[in-house]
Design an enzyme around this catalytic site. Structure first.
Site, PDB file in Angstrom:
ATOM      1  N   ARG A 225      -1.225  -0.358  -2.709  1.00 30.14           N
ATOM      2  CA  ARG A 225      -1.857   0.281  -1.491  1.00 30.14           C
ATOM      3  C   ARG A 225      -3.470   0.388  -1.756  1.00 30.14           C
ATOM      4  O   ARG A 225      -4.301   0.446  -0.836  1.00 30.14           O
ATOM      5  CB  ARG A 225      -1.394   1.728  -1.181  1.00 30.14           C
ATOM      6  CG  ARG A 225       0.103   1.892  -0.807  1.00 30.14           C
ATOM      7  CD  ARG A 225       0.382   3.521  -0.823  1.00 30.14           C
ATOM      8  NE  ARG A 225      -0.231   3.898   0.531  1.00 30.14           N
ATOM      9  CZ  ARG A 225       0.217   3.919   1.787  1.00 30.14           C
ATOM     10  NH1 ARG A 225       1.556   3.363   1.776  1.00 30.14           N
ATOM     11  NH2 ARG A 225      -0.347   4.324   2.619  1.00 30.14           N
TER      12      ARG A 225
ATOM     13  N   CYS B 217      -4.714   4.042   1.026  1.00 32.13           N
ATOM     14  CA  CYS B 217      -4.839   4.514  -0.254  1.00 32.13           C
ATOM     15  C   CYS B 217      -3.545   5.125  -0.484  1.00 32.13           C
ATOM     16  O   CYS B 217      -2.541   5.354   0.287  1.00 32.13           O
ATOM     17  CB  CYS B 217      -5.954   5.487  -0.117  1.00 32.13           C
ATOM     18  SG  CYS B 217      -7.478   5.051   0.395  1.00 32.13           S
TER      19      CYS B 217
ATOM     20  N   ASN C 293      -6.022  10.313   2.412  1.00 31.53           N
ATOM     21  CA  ASN C 293      -5.764   8.979   3.136  1.00 31.53           C
ATOM     22  C   ASN C 293      -5.863   8.880   4.145  1.00 31.53           C
ATOM     23  O   ASN C 293      -5.441   9.818   5.121  1.00 31.53           O
ATOM     24  CB  ASN C 293      -4.225   8.707   2.404  1.00 31.53           C
ATOM     25  CG  ASN C 293      -3.732   7.204   2.943  1.00 31.53           C
ATOM     26  OD1 ASN C 293      -4.685   6.323   3.272  1.00 31.53           O
ATOM     27  ND2 ASN C 293      -2.562   6.864   3.040  1.00 31.53           N
ATOM     28  N   GLY C 294      -6.511   8.048   4.837  1.00 32.18           N
ATOM     29  CA  GLY C 294      -6.800   7.910   6.275  1.00 32.18           C
ATOM     30  C   GLY C 294      -8.339   7.881   6.663  1.00 32.18           C
ATOM     31  O   GLY C 294      -9.019   7.599   5.731  1.00 32.18           O
TER      32      GLY C 294
ATOM     33  N   LYS D 188       2.283 -17.154  -4.944  1.00 30.36           N
ATOM     34  CA  LYS D 188       1.620 -16.237  -4.203  1.00 30.36           C
ATOM     35  C   LYS D 188      -0.017 -16.744  -4.693  1.00 30.36           C
ATOM     36  O   LYS D 188      -0.880 -16.876  -3.582  1.00 30.36           O
ATOM     37  CB  LYS D 188       1.612 -14.973  -4.712  1.00 30.36           C
ATOM     38  CG  LYS D 188       1.042 -14.054  -3.740  1.00 30.36           C
ATOM     39  CD  LYS D 188       1.429 -14.137  -2.350  1.00 30.36           C
ATOM     40  CE  LYS D 188       0.485 -13.184  -1.344  1.00 30.36           C
ATOM     41  NZ  LYS D 188       0.893 -13.713  -0.093  1.00 30.36           N
TER      42      LYS D 188
ATOM     43  N   LYS E  96       4.466 -21.246   8.537  1.00 32.38           N
ATOM     44  CA  LYS E  96       5.217 -20.341   8.043  1.00 32.38           C
ATOM     45  C   LYS E  96       6.726 -20.597   8.114  1.00 32.38           C
ATOM     46  O   LYS E  96       7.522 -20.228   7.154  1.00 32.38           O
ATOM     47  CB  LYS E  96       5.081 -19.209   9.229  1.00 32.38           C
ATOM     48  CG  LYS E  96       3.902 -18.198   9.039  1.00 32.38           C
ATOM     49  CD  LYS E  96       3.611 -17.176   7.737  1.00 32.38           C
ATOM     50  CE  LYS E  96       3.075 -17.988   6.636  1.00 32.38           C
ATOM     51  NZ  LYS E  96       1.733 -18.131   6.441  1.00 32.38           N
TER      52      LYS E  96
ATOM     53  N   GLU F 109       7.497 -23.047   5.065  1.00 39.53           N
ATOM     54  CA  GLU F 109       7.351 -22.589   3.928  1.00 39.53           C
ATOM     55  C   GLU F 109       8.714 -21.708   3.580  1.00 39.53           C
ATOM     56  O   GLU F 109       9.237 -21.734   2.348  1.00 39.53           O
ATOM     57  CB  GLU F 109       6.521 -21.428   3.845  1.00 39.53           C
ATOM     58  CG  GLU F 109       5.024 -21.950   3.671  1.00 39.53           C
ATOM     59  CD  GLU F 109       4.023 -20.821   3.587  1.00 39.53           C
ATOM     60  OE1 GLU F 109       3.689 -20.115   4.478  1.00 39.53           O
ATOM     61  OE2 GLU F 109       3.511 -20.543   2.250  1.00 39.53           O
TER      62      GLU F 109
ATOM     63  N   TRP G 119      -8.421   2.375  -1.804  1.00 40.40           N
ATOM     64  CA  TRP G 119      -8.907   1.011  -1.275  1.00 40.40           C
ATOM     65  C   TRP G 119     -10.121   1.359  -0.450  1.00 40.40           C
ATOM     66  O   TRP G 119     -10.019   1.952   0.604  1.00 40.40           O
ATOM     67  CB  TRP G 119      -7.614   0.405  -0.168  1.00 40.40           C
ATOM     68  CG  TRP G 119      -7.863  -0.787   0.029  1.00 40.40           C
ATOM     69  CD1 TRP G 119      -8.410  -1.551   1.103  1.00 40.40           C
ATOM     70  CD2 TRP G 119      -7.451  -1.832  -0.644  1.00 40.40           C
ATOM     71  NE1 TRP G 119      -8.451  -2.660   1.382  1.00 40.40           N
ATOM     72  CE2 TRP G 119      -7.764  -3.096   0.214  1.00 40.40           C
ATOM     73  CE3 TRP G 119      -6.665  -2.380  -1.769  1.00 40.40           C
ATOM     74  CZ2 TRP G 119      -7.540  -4.423  -0.068  1.00 40.40           C
ATOM     75  CZ3 TRP G 119      -6.598  -3.808  -2.153  1.00 40.40           C
ATOM     76  CH2 TRP G 119      -6.958  -4.783  -1.301  1.00 40.40           C
TER      77      TRP G 119
END
Ligand code: F6R
Length: 602
Positions: free
Chosen positions: A27, A2, A99-100, A597, A482, A485, A75
C-alpha cells in the site's frame, strides 16, 4: 494508499507491528514508523524507504510486558517522503497514524499555528495530534478530546492515536478509509486490511464509516453519531492469499476495482479549487521548452499516446511519442528545446531507462511519470511525478495505466495554465470533469455481470479488432494488448478510419470488432467506420452511450459530456472484458505465460 497496524497486549510489540506492516507494504513504501507506550514510556522509530530500513533501525530494541503500539507504512501524498513526514506524528505526549486525507487541514493548521504550535512535517496528519493535545490541555479528558478532534476533521481517514495521558488505550476512528479491529482473548489488533492480523487474531470487526472509539483492557467501546453502539465480531479467515486479494479472484480484478480509489490519490494536492498544481514542478522548468517527446513501452506507451492528443490539443505544444526500444536505435535528432518525458510503472524498464540516458546525454531536460519512487528512471530524471497507484501485482497493467493517463491530463492542464492556452471557463470545466473521474471508474455489479455473460461469446474466432478514433485509438491499442496478454487470443488495436486501408479485408462473422464509440468525440465518424464493418458481417460489440442498432452486442456507457470521462469508463469495460475472457479460458490472469512484471532486459 498507506497501511496502518496497531496492537494492545503483552506480546513483543515491535515484531507484531513490523510483520503487520510488511503485509501492507504494497500500500505504500516510501517511509514507515512505529510508536509504542510501555510502562508509561513512549518510544518511536521512523525510517525513510522500504520497511527493511525500519527493521534495521529497531534491531536493538524490543518491547516487553503490557503496552500499546501503532505503526504505519506511507505512500506520500502531502509532503515528500522524509523522516519528518513519516508517521507516527508526534505532539508533546501523543502519537497518531493516519490513512486518508484531511481536507480542511490548512484551516486547522493555521488555527493551531496561531495558538503557537510548531509543525514539524508538511503533512495533513500532524494537525490531528496537535488538535487532540489542544483539547486535552483544556479538558484533561482524553476520550472527550479525541471526540472533539474527529468532529473537526473533514475528509477521509482511518486513524489510531496513543497518548501518555492514558497510556493503556488506543483511540481509533474511521471515515472513508479502511480499518478493522482484530480480537484474540485479551489482545486487540488494528489494521487497514485482514492480512497483518491473520494467524494472530481469531475474530474481526470491520469498522464502518463514522465509527470511532477506544480499546482498553481487552475490550473495544464503539460509537457512531448516535452514541455508543454494539457490534458483532466475525470469525477471521485463515487464508492469507485470499485476504491479500480482498476477496477478489485475481490481483488484476482487485486492481481494476481499486482504480476509482487510487485515482483520488493521483489527484490529491494536484487538483485544486481553481487550478492544477504539481509540487514536483514549477513554471521555470518549462522555460525554453517548445516541444515534448514521450518515450515508453507497452501500456505506458499507450498512455503516452493518449497524453499526446491532450498536450497538442489543450496545451498547444507539439508532442511526439516513441516506443523506447525503437527510439534507442533510430539515431534520433534531439533538440534542446524538447522536454523528454518517460512513462513507466516500474521505473526499471531497460529500454525506457536507456532512452532517458540518451536524451540526457544530448542535454535534454527530463521528466518521468512513474509509479515507483526511487526507481532507476525516477533517479535518472531531472523531475518526477509519481502516479501513486500503489503496488500493482497483476502482470497486466490496469491501475498504472489509469493513473499515468490522469497525470498526463493534469500535466496538460498545468502546461496550458503556464502557456495561457486555456481560458478560465475551459479550465473550470476540465476541473469539473477531473473530479468526476473517480465515479466514472466505479465497477458496478450490473456492469461486471453483463460483461461476464457477454464474454462467453468471445472465446474463439480468428481475431479481435479494437477500434477507436482520436484519444480512443490509444485506448483501442490498450484494450487489445490487455486481451492478448491474458487470453492469448489475437487482438489488434486500430484507428477506426484506417480499417478500410487494408484490415477490413479480414472482416467476416468470425472477426470480433470491439468498437469504442464515444459521443463527445467524432461520434458520426466512428459510426460510419463501424457501419462499414457491419456491412461485411463482422461481429460487433459496440461500447457507447448511444444505442447502435447494427451491433451484435452492446454495452451502454453513461458519460458523454467529456471525452476523458468516456475514456475512463470505456477503459474499465475493456479491462473487465479481457479479464472475463481469460478466466473463462482457464488462464492464470495474474501471471500470464511468457510475461514478467518488470522488463529489466532489452
Ligand atoms: C502490459 C504491461 C507492459 C508494461 C511495459 C512497460 O500490461 O504491463 O506492457 O506496460 O512492460 O512497463 P513499465 O511501465 O514498467 O515501464
Amino acid at each position: 494508499m498507506c497501511g496502518i497496524v496497531g496492537y494492545i497486549g503483552v506480546k513483543e510489540k515491535k515484531e507484531i507491528l513490523l510483520d503487520g506492516l510488511q503485509e501492507l507494504e504494497y500500500r505504500g513504501y516510501d517511509s514507515a514508523g512505529i510508536a509504542i507506550i510501555e510502562n508509561s514510556q513512549l518510544k518511536h522509530f521512523k525510517a525513510v524507504g522500504k520497511l527493511e530500513n525500519l527493521r534495521e533501525k529497531t534491531k536493538n530494541y524490543s518491547s516487553s510486558g503490557f503496552g500499546v503500539s501503532i505503526g504505519h507504512t506511507r505512500w506520500a501524498t502531502h509532503g515528500k517522503p522524509t523522516e519528518l513526514n513519516a508517521h507516527p506524528h508526534l505532539g508533546e505526549f501523543s502519537f497518531v497514524v493516519h490513512n486518508g486525507i484531511i481536507e480542511n487541514y490548512q484551516e486547522l493548521k493555521e488555527e493551531l499555528e496561531s495558538d503557537g504550535i510548531n509543525f514539524l512535517s508538511q503533512t495533513d496528519t500532524e494537525t490531528i495530534v496537535h488538535l487532540f493535545e489542544k483539547y486535552y490541555n483544556k479538558s484533561k479528558e482524553p476520550f472527550i478530546s479525541f471526540t472533539n478532534t474527529i468532529n473537526r476533521l473533514q475528509g477521509a481517514y482511518a486513524l489510531l492515536l496513543i497518548t501518555e495521558a492514558e497510556p493503556d488505550v488506543i483511540f481509533f476512528a474511521k471515515n472513508g478509509s479502511p480499518m478493522l479491529i482484530g480480537f484474540n482473548k485479551d489482545e486487540i489488533y488494528f489494521a487497514s486490511s485482514d492480512t497483518p492480523i491473520i494467524g494472530k487474531a481469531t475474530e474481526v470487526y470491520y469498522l464502518e464509516d463514522g465509527e470511532y472509539g477506544y480499546a482498553k483492557n481487552g475490550e473495544v467501546t464503539l460509537f457512531n453519531k448516535n452514541g455508543e453502539k454494539g457490534f458483532v465480531k466475525k470469525a477471521l479467515t485463515t487464508n492469507k492469499a485470499m485476504a491479500q486479494k480482498d476477496g477478489f479472484r485475481f490481483f488484476m480484478e482487485k486492481e481494476i476495482y481499486e482504480q476509482s480509489q487510487v485515482i483520488n490519490d493521483t489527484m490529491i494536492g494536484r487538483v485544486l479549487d481553481k487550478e492544477i498544481d504539481f509540487e514536483e514542478l514549477n513554471s521555470d522548468f518549462f522555460n525554453g521548452i517548445s516541444n515534448i517527446k514521450i518515450c515508453a513501452c507497452g501500456t505506458s506507451y499507450h498512455s503516452a499516446l493518449a497524453g499526446s492528443y491532450l498536450l497538442e490539443r489543450v496545451a498547444k505544444i507539439p508532442c511526439q511519442v516513441e516506443i523506447a526500444s525503437e527510439f534507442r536505435y533510430k539515431e534520433p535528432l534531439l533538440q534542446k528545446n524538447t522536454l523528454f518525458i518517460t512513462i513507466s510503472q516500474s521505473g526499471e524498464t531497460a529500454d525506457t531507462l536507456e532512452a532517458l540516458k540518451m536524451a540526457k546525454r544530448a542535454g535534454l531536460r527530463s521528466l518521468s511519470v512513474c509509479n515507483v519512487d526511487n526507481s532507476s528512471i525516477v533517479r535518472e530524471s531531472d523531475r518526477a511525478i509519481l502516479t501513486r497507484a500503489g503496488i500493482e501485482k497483476g502482470v497486466a497493467s490496469t491501475k498504472a495505466f489509469a493513473t499515468q493517463t490522469m497525470v498526463l491530463w493534469l500535466l496538460t492542464l498545468y502546461i496550458a495554465q503556464i502557456k495561457k492556452t486555456i481560458s478560465k471557463e475551459e479550465l473550470d470545466s476540465e476541473l469539473k470533469a477531473i473530479r468526476k473521474t473517480p465515479k466514472a471508474l466505479i465497477v458496478t455489479d450490473k456492469l461486471h455481470d453483463k460483461i461476464h455473460r457477454l464474454s462467453k461469446r468471445y472465446l474463439h474466432g480468428h481475431g479481435f479488432f479494437f477500434i477507436g478514433r482520436d484519444l480512443f485509438f490509444p485506448l483501442a491499442l490498450e484494450g487489445a494488448l490487455k486481451l492478448k496478454e491474458i487470453s492469448y487470443l489475437h487482438a489488434e488495436g486500430y484507428p477506426a478510419g484506417e480499417m478500410k486501408h487494408g484490415p477490413i479485408a479480414l472482416a467476416d462473422s468470425e472477426l470480433f470488432t470491439i468498437a469504442l464509440m464515444p459521443k463527445s468525440l467524432h461520434y458520426e465518424k466512428i459510426k460510419s467506420n463501424v457501419e462499414e464493418l457491419s456491412a461485411r458481417d463482422a461481429t460487433i460489440l459496440a461500447i457507447s452511450p448511444e444505442p447502435f442498432e447494427l451491433s451484435d452486442d452492446f454495452i451502454q456507457t453513461h458519460y458523454k459530456s467529456h471525452p476523458m470521462l468516456e475514456f475512463f469508463e470505456m477503459m474499465v469495460i475493456t479491462q473487465l472484458l479481457a479479464l472475463e475472457i481469460s478466466i473463462r479460458l482457464g488462464n492464470d490472469v495474474d501471471m500470464p505465460r511468457n510475461l514478467a512484471k518488470s522488463v529489466t532486459v532489452e
